[in-house]
Design a protein around this motif. Sequence first.
Motif: not given
Lengths: 324, 269
Positions: A161, A164, A167-173, A176-177, B69, B75, B109
């Motif tokens: 495939v 993407l 950057s799409f495979y990044r999560q916030s810490t 941050e969430i 947030s 995410s 994004q």
Amino acid sequence: MIGPHILLAAIAMLPMQDTKSFDPPSTGRPLNFSNIVGQYDIKVSATPTEVHVDEAIVLTVEISGTGPKAYEPARKSLRLFPASWEDDFFINDARDAVDLKARTWTFTYRLKPKHVKVKEIDGIELVFYDPSQNERNRFQSRFGAAIPLTVMATPEKDVVVEPLAASFYRQSTPGEIASAWTTYEAPPWALMLAIGLPPLLCFLGVVIYRRFTPGDVELRRRRRNEAAQRALADLHQGHDPAWTVVAMYLHERFDFPVIAATPAEVALFLKRCGFAKPVCEAGRTFFQDCDSVRYRRESSDDPGLGAAGANLIQALEADPCARS
Amino acid sequence: MRSVVMAVSLMGPLVAAQENARSDAAILADAQAAFDRGVEKKTLLLESRRNFAAAADHYLELHRRGARSPGLYLSLGNALALADRWPEALWAYHMGLQLDPNDKMLREQLATVRTKVIFPASGQGRPEPDSWPAWLPRPRLHELFWISLFLYSATCVLGTTAWLTDSPRLKLVALAAFVLAGLAIFGLWHAIIEQKTQRDAPLVVVAENTPLYRGNGTSYAVQTSLPALPRGMEVRQIHRRGDWLQVRLTTGEVGWIPARAALVVAIEQ
């Protein structure tokens, strides 16, 4: 005795118009009647029997037998499969083959199992009309043998495939969430306060500033007020002559330029300042009285002059001209 | 039979209570673990999508519990985009930008995912280009409020001082402060109007291809100029009646869509 096979063979040889006597009844037909008249049998086979979901199985249905030509097996009339197959298979028609000498019709189907719970191909039923049977049993059924199947889940393959962006495979810490954010809405009272408060505070500041740091005009006004107070006190004490005290008062309070002034000069000055006529006349009278006391040969003391001077000062202060 | 029904009816709230009893931290940990599994198996399309979808569902649970947030929505948006649920991803990025309009990652994004929307050839409903200069930070409403208040107060104080002292230099400074305060107040007014617009006519992302009806029901005819809205199209909700939303496209067309086919971008605290 003529056997049923001979009878049906004779029927098959008959022309079309003569088959009417063998037509199946228009009422009372089974729902899965395949519009076949005569004596037939069915055989089924399938390949492969081990497939994945959505993979095709070739199902071959072979119908053989005899009957009138008008009611021979035809794909469009066949009702072989049970309704439950709708949930189990996608069914597509494939090719047909007819061998009239052997009286065999072969119909091929492509079946695709829909899920792994499909365990066999079963329930294929050929319903035909056999006029040689007694009236109750003329609709006959023949069943195809059940064919066991093994249906497996579709294997997952490595699919190429277009990935993407990274950057799409990044999560916030988690930090941050978990941080709480809100949207701000300015309430109308806050806006009103924000508009009104700064000018109000500035106005208060000006008032305070003016109180503690008076300007030239204010200083002059205060000085003049003090001059009146001081003159009244001096007149009350009687240390200095009344005319000197009043002349000094006029100098400090109204910038009267002359210390030793004549009554006419005083009256003219007061008139130019804008005082009322009675006040001007009072000024003139006071200084005339002062002059008469000053220049007589006897004692120059006259206790009534102090009171007259105080009355003149009060009259001058009460006049609107002095307040302005 | 009766006891079975009773057991089932008692089990429902019990299961819900167990789900509620899970802490936010546990849900977050599950979400991140599922996301990481998806990243590990990104060469296996279906497997990775399943994991990303699970991660997205966990993040959505956090959203339902009131977490707000930009990090959460970034995410969530990423997980949804990777699970091929990109209309929902558009919604998530918009939600994040409502909280922090300066988040460059969210904006990038959003722009990438927007390219997946299949707009009509006539160009109806395309999002309006962003006219805000990229180098200029986008102040939030409360920042604008405090900046405006500071400059306005400074103008008042400087103007009063200049008047009291009659100083030409102070008068110039007061004039400069007045101009800056005017600009800040104009920006604040613009932000308040924008916030009111967002509240009165919130942004809506079309979740699935849906017909655009002329009225609030399937018995109404569809719009002739644009019979259907593609999934991912961004429209504004101008009215709601029952389960139907009246929407306006960026190019001005107005019609009705079922509410179940719409994702409303609204931050509810």
